[in-house]
Design an enzyme around this catalytic site. Structure first.
Site, short mmCIF file in Angstrom:
data_model
loop_
_atom_site.label_atom_id
_atom_site.label_comp_id
_atom_site.label_asym_id
_atom_site.label_seq_id
_atom_site.Cartn_x
_atom_site.Cartn_y
_atom_site.Cartn_z
N CYS A 72 -0.51 14.78 8.80
CA CYS A 72 0.22 13.69 9.45
C CYS A 72 1.70 14.01 9.47
CB CYS A 72 -0.04 12.35 8.76
SG CYS A 72 0.88 12.17 7.22
N CYS A 78 6.04 10.32 2.73
CA CYS A 78 5.24 9.11 2.52
C CYS A 78 4.59 9.12 1.13
CB CYS A 78 4.16 9.04 3.59
SG CYS A 78 2.98 7.72 3.32
N CYS A 81 -0.40 9.46 0.41
CA CYS A 81 -1.31 10.47 -0.16
C CYS A 81 -0.54 11.73 -0.51
CB CYS A 81 -2.47 10.77 0.77
SG CYS A 81 -2.08 11.17 2.45
N CYS A 162 -1.53 8.10 10.58
CA CYS A 162 -2.10 8.15 9.22
C CYS A 162 -3.56 8.55 9.28
CB CYS A 162 -1.95 6.77 8.56
SG CYS A 162 -2.70 6.71 6.92
N GLN A 288 -14.88 -2.48 -2.01
CA GLN A 288 -14.42 -1.11 -2.21
C GLN A 288 -13.84 -0.56 -0.91
OE1 GLN A 288 -13.97 0.58 -4.82
NE2 GLN A 288 -15.34 -0.15 -6.42
N TYR A 317 -16.74 -9.12 -13.93
CA TYR A 317 -15.70 -8.74 -12.97
C TYR A 317 -16.40 -8.33 -11.66
CZ TYR A 317 -13.47 -8.35 -17.53
OH TYR A 317 -13.05 -8.59 -18.82
N GLU A 338 -16.52 -13.71 -11.96
CA GLU A 338 -15.34 -13.21 -11.24
C GLU A 338 -14.28 -14.31 -11.21
OE1 GLU A 338 -12.46 -11.64 -9.28
OE2 GLU A 338 -14.18 -10.37 -9.72
N CYS A 410 -11.49 2.10 -12.44
CA CYS A 410 -10.63 2.71 -11.41
C CYS A 410 -9.36 3.28 -12.03
CB CYS A 410 -10.30 1.70 -10.32
SG CYS A 410 -9.51 0.21 -10.92
#
Length: 455
Positions: A72, A78, A81, A162, A288, A317, A338, A410
């Protein structure tokens, strides 16, 4: 080595999350936003207790791992990523090493089965949700719409190519950007708390092609968005826009939230399918962000938890109840807890949509809610937010004494901390693997199977 001094060095390795390690004059310095093998120039910006941190100023020499051209136009400025110039195979190796090193340190030599890292089925255009910011790329510059510059809270680069999102999202971003640019509409300035345009939130079902468009503004100005709606609906897209929303957000904090939502077109939800189940997803429902990699993740969770016939499973969760619904057909009952009420309502609706009648979803904080649940679990699935599990909640979870738990994380640093507690309280780690939900970034999901030690 003092604050403000500038040094050069080679990044020898990168620890999670994105912490490059440079050894200069015998001193270890952490420099973020680089990759292994790069020669960098950096300024010392923190120095205390023998630890030093440096801010990356310039990459002087590429890493030998950078074998690809950028995909990109705004890389490497940026912050979206970091690793797109590294082969995907090497990205996976690096993430796997980072997680193993962290967990081996936390588990103190405990023997467990390491099952490697599973890559995302697609490396680019995988995100089903993206938040873009309005702003400018430099002070008093023209309106931009996209992602923040690396390390900057204010400067925004227009992300009109992007590669993390589907081309449909790019076309929508370009349309919205040009619409407001032509009309010279102001953007919200975070320091002064003045201006109109804040964010563009896009959600797109990877399997259905259904798209939601959300333009988030303050209430400080009034603009007729009817012609924007018409321009968006006229775009030649592969998928289909099913809803356009105007969200008013006068919060001082820089988060996407709603004081008022006006539906300009269609509906405020879209559908996505995972492993044969259909999910209705609304504006703020957690889902997700990589649907295809989520199928990989949830298949592993199902395999790890094993036989749940005639068993009660707690999904703590639980978000929009995705995991609960995956386990429901092979369990006696699944109870999801949750804290976000909208997600719980979505979970209930999705369970009905999929004809699942043995799922119960409860809105509330895990720490408080589990005291009021009459049933006792046979198995527990944990999928906490980034910071892991509240220590008091973890104590209550441990007291259930279930024979097996599956922990999905995560953030491996949070997982490492919680595993130390679980291990000290009689659980042993049996199997661990990673799933790369976010190619080209430093994020990674980890799945861990724990068993209660025999007394």
């Amino acid at each position: 080595m003092k604050k403000g001094e500038i040094y050069e060095g080679v990044i020898e390795k990168v620890d999670f999350p994105n912490k490059g390690i440079v050894i200069t004059d015998g001193q270890k310095v952490t420099v973020k936003n680089g990759m292994p093998g790069q020669k960098v120039r950096f300024m010392i910006n923190k120095k205390r207790s023998g630890r030093a941190e440096g801010r990356l100023l310039e990459v002087l020499e590429k890493s030998p791992l950078e074998t690809r051209e950028p995909v990109c136009s705004i890389f490497p400025e940026c912050g979206g990523c970091m690793y797109q110039t590294m082969s995907y195979e090497n990205q996976l190796k690096m993430k796997e090493c980072q997680v193993r090193e962290l967990l081996d340190g936390a588990l103190n030599g405990t023997d467990y089965q390491w099952e490697g890292i599973h890559g995302s089925p697609i490396e680019f255009r995988y995100r089903n949700k993206m938040e873009f910011s309005f702003g400018d790329a430099y002070k008093d510059g023209p309106l931009t719409l996209g992602l923040h510059k690396k390390g900057s809270t204010y400067d925004v680069l227009t992300a009109d190519d992007c590669q993390l999102v589907h081309e449909d999202m790019t076309k929508i971003l370009t349309c919205v950007h040009e619409y407001f640019l032509k009309r010279n509409v102001s953007y919200y300035k975070k320091m002064q708390h003045t201006g109109y345009l804040r964010h563009l939130l896009l959600r797109r079902g990877v399997t259905t092609g259904e798209i939601l468009v959300h333009v988030i503004t303050t209430s400080q100005e009034e603009h007729d968005l009817e012609s924007l709606k018409e321009e968006l609906l006229a775009l030649p897209l592969e998928g289909k826009i099913v809803g356009i929303m105007h969200i008013i957000n006068d919060s001082l904090s820089d988060v996407v939230q709603s004081d008022e939502t006006r539906i300009l077109y269609g509906q405020d939800f879209f559908y996505e399918t995972l492993l044969g189940l259909r999910f209705k997803i609304s504006t703020f429902s957690f889902f997700q962000p990589n649907s295809l990699a989520a199928e990989v993740l949830y298949s592993i969770v199902r395999e790890y938890i094993g036989d749940t016939k005639d068993k009660v499973v707690f999904d703590l969760y639980s978000g929009t109840g995705t995991i609960a619904q995956m386990l429901s057909p092979v369990a006696k009952k699944v109870i999801g807890v949750e804290i976000i009420e909208e997600a719980v309502e979505a979970a209930k609706e999705n369970a009905q949509l999929n004809g699942l009648h043995n799922c119960e979803f409860i809105a509330g904080d895990v720490l408080k809610v589990i005291d009021s649940i009459e049933e006792k679990p046979d198995y527990i699935v944990l999928d906490p937010p980034r910071d892991g599990i509240n220590p008091k909640a973890l104590e209550k979870i441990i007291r259930y004494n279930v024979p097996q738990m599956v922990y999905i994380s995560c953030k491996p640093t949070s997982l490492a901390r919680d595993l130390e507690v679980l291990q000290a309280r009689g659980y042993e780690v049996k199997k661990i693997c990673c799933v790369d939900m976010f190619p080209s970034t430093f994020h990674v999901e980890t799945v861990c199977l724990l068993s209660k030690k025999a007394q």
